[in-house]
Structures are given as C-alpha cells and as structure tokens.
Design an enzyme around this catalytic site. Structure first.
Site, PDB file in Angstrom:
ATOM      1  N   THR A  91       0.814  -1.222   0.000  1.00 25.74           N
ATOM      2  CA  THR A  91       0.000   0.000   0.000  1.00 25.74           C
ATOM      3  C   THR A  91       0.847   1.271   0.000  1.00 25.74           C
ATOM      4  O   THR A  91       2.045   1.256   0.284  1.00 25.74           O
ATOM      5  CB  THR A  91      -0.922   0.028   1.230  1.00 25.74           C
ATOM      6  OG1 THR A  91      -0.127   0.098   2.411  1.00 25.74           O
ATOM      7  CG2 THR A  91      -1.813  -1.202   1.293  1.00 25.74           C
ATOM      8  N   ASP A  92       0.148   2.362  -0.292  1.00 22.74           N
ATOM      9  CA  ASP A  92       0.785   3.674  -0.203  1.00 22.74           C
ATOM     10  C   ASP A  92       0.539   4.226   1.206  1.00 22.74           C
ATOM     11  O   ASP A  92       0.005   3.533   2.073  1.00 22.74           O
ATOM     12  CB  ASP A  92       0.260   4.607  -1.295  1.00 22.74           C
ATOM     13  CG  ASP A  92      -1.247   4.839  -1.229  1.00 22.74           C
ATOM     14  OD1 ASP A  92      -1.874   4.590  -0.164  1.00 22.74           O
ATOM     15  OD2 ASP A  92      -1.799   5.290  -2.245  1.00 22.74           O
ATOM     16  N   ALA A  93       0.877   5.465   1.425  1.00 19.10           N
ATOM     17  CA  ALA A  93       0.739   6.068   2.756  1.00 19.10           C
ATOM     18  C   ALA A  93      -0.706   6.128   3.230  1.00 19.10           C
ATOM     19  O   ALA A  93      -0.963   6.172   4.430  1.00 19.10           O
ATOM     20  CB  ALA A  93       1.346   7.475   2.752  1.00 19.10           C
ATOM     21  N   GLY A  94      -1.653   6.101   2.304  1.00 19.78           N
ATOM     22  CA  GLY A  94      -3.067   6.138   2.668  1.00 19.78           C
ATOM     23  C   GLY A  94      -3.683   4.770   2.894  1.00 19.78           C
ATOM     24  O   GLY A  94      -4.880   4.661   3.144  1.00 19.78           O
ATOM     25  N   VAL A 146      -3.911   2.393   0.615  1.00 16.05           N
ATOM     26  CA  VAL A 146      -4.513   1.921  -0.632  1.00 16.05           C
ATOM     27  C   VAL A 146      -3.445   1.172  -1.426  1.00 16.05           C
ATOM     28  O   VAL A 146      -2.294   1.610  -1.489  1.00 16.05           O
ATOM     29  CB  VAL A 146      -5.066   3.107  -1.457  1.00 16.05           C
ATOM     30  CG1 VAL A 146      -5.546   2.667  -2.832  1.00 16.05           C
ATOM     31  CG2 VAL A 146      -6.182   3.803  -0.685  1.00 16.05           C
TER      32      VAL A 146
END
Length: 141
Positions: free
Chosen positions: A20-23, A25
C-alpha cells in the site's frame, strides 16, 4: 503435468502494508505483482516449475504487453481473489484475462500477453510441447 488441468484459476491473497501507499490503498503497480503470482501458481498447479523449465528447456516467460483497468481501490488487510483464464494460446505466447476481486466486487482487470523466450538469447521460442498440449486442452474446455 500431473495435476488435473482447469481452464480457470483463482488465487486468494491478503493485502499487506508493503502493498500500500501512505493512505493504506494498494499501489497500482502492485496489482501486476498479484497477477504474476496468480499466473505462476496456476502453472505450478499444472506441474510447471519455472526454475526447472529455465534449466531443462532453456525457456523463460516474459510479459510482452498488458492492458489494465483500475476500478475500485483495495486496502490494507483486504482479502483479494485473483481470477485467471487463458484467452488465446500461440506457439510462443499465452494471453491471459485476469481480474482482482474483493468479496465478488471487481477492483481491477487486465489482459496480459506472456511470451516464451529462449533463456540465452531472450528471443521468442516455442512453448515446450507438453506444456503447450496441456494449455491447448484446457483452452478448448
């Protein structure tokens, strides 16, 4: 090829933090990893060990082209199912339709063309005959 062959396959996998990314997602390129794992496990279920294929037959698989659509986000801890099926079989290529779902909801879909190449020259080479025969049989189902 000792495992009964089927024309479709499904691989269940969990989304981890690293996907995932920082969010939280799933990063779009990681879907390509998920699809690769699904294709590899399908071949493994058909009795194809890609490491042995490279040594014994001097054959490798490379992605030649792909077309992806991203429809909905997957998130950290989601349980995904990657569905795969062969849509076309050439002498040196396999075309796959693959999709990622969460609880039956379509998240991403792609068409991937994989080419068989000679391990030394990296030029297109015919699929080994036993593998081609197995794949041909399941694409006719």
């Amino acid at each position: 090829m000792t495992t009964p062959a089927t024309s479709t396959a499904a691989l269940t996998l969990r989304v981890y933090y690293e996907d995932t990314d920082a969010g939280g997602v799933v990063f779009y390129a990681n879907y390509l990893k998920f699809l690769e794992r699904a294709r590899t496990e399908w071949l493994r279920a058909l009795g194809v060990n890609q490491s042995e294929l490279a040594v014994r037959e001097h054959r490798l698989f490379v992605v030649q082209s792909l077309d992806m659509q991203y429809l909905r986000p997957a998130r950290l801890d989601d349980l995904l199912v990657i569905h795969s099926r062969i849509t076309r079989l050439g002498r040196a290529s396999i075309h796959f339709a693959q999709r990622a779902e969460r609880n039956g909801e379509l998240l991403a879909a792609g068409n991937i063309q994989v080419c068989c190449v000679d391990a030394g020259s990296l030029k297109p080479a015919p699929l080994p005959r036993p593998l081609w025969d197995t794949l041909k049989a399941i694409t006719l189902e």
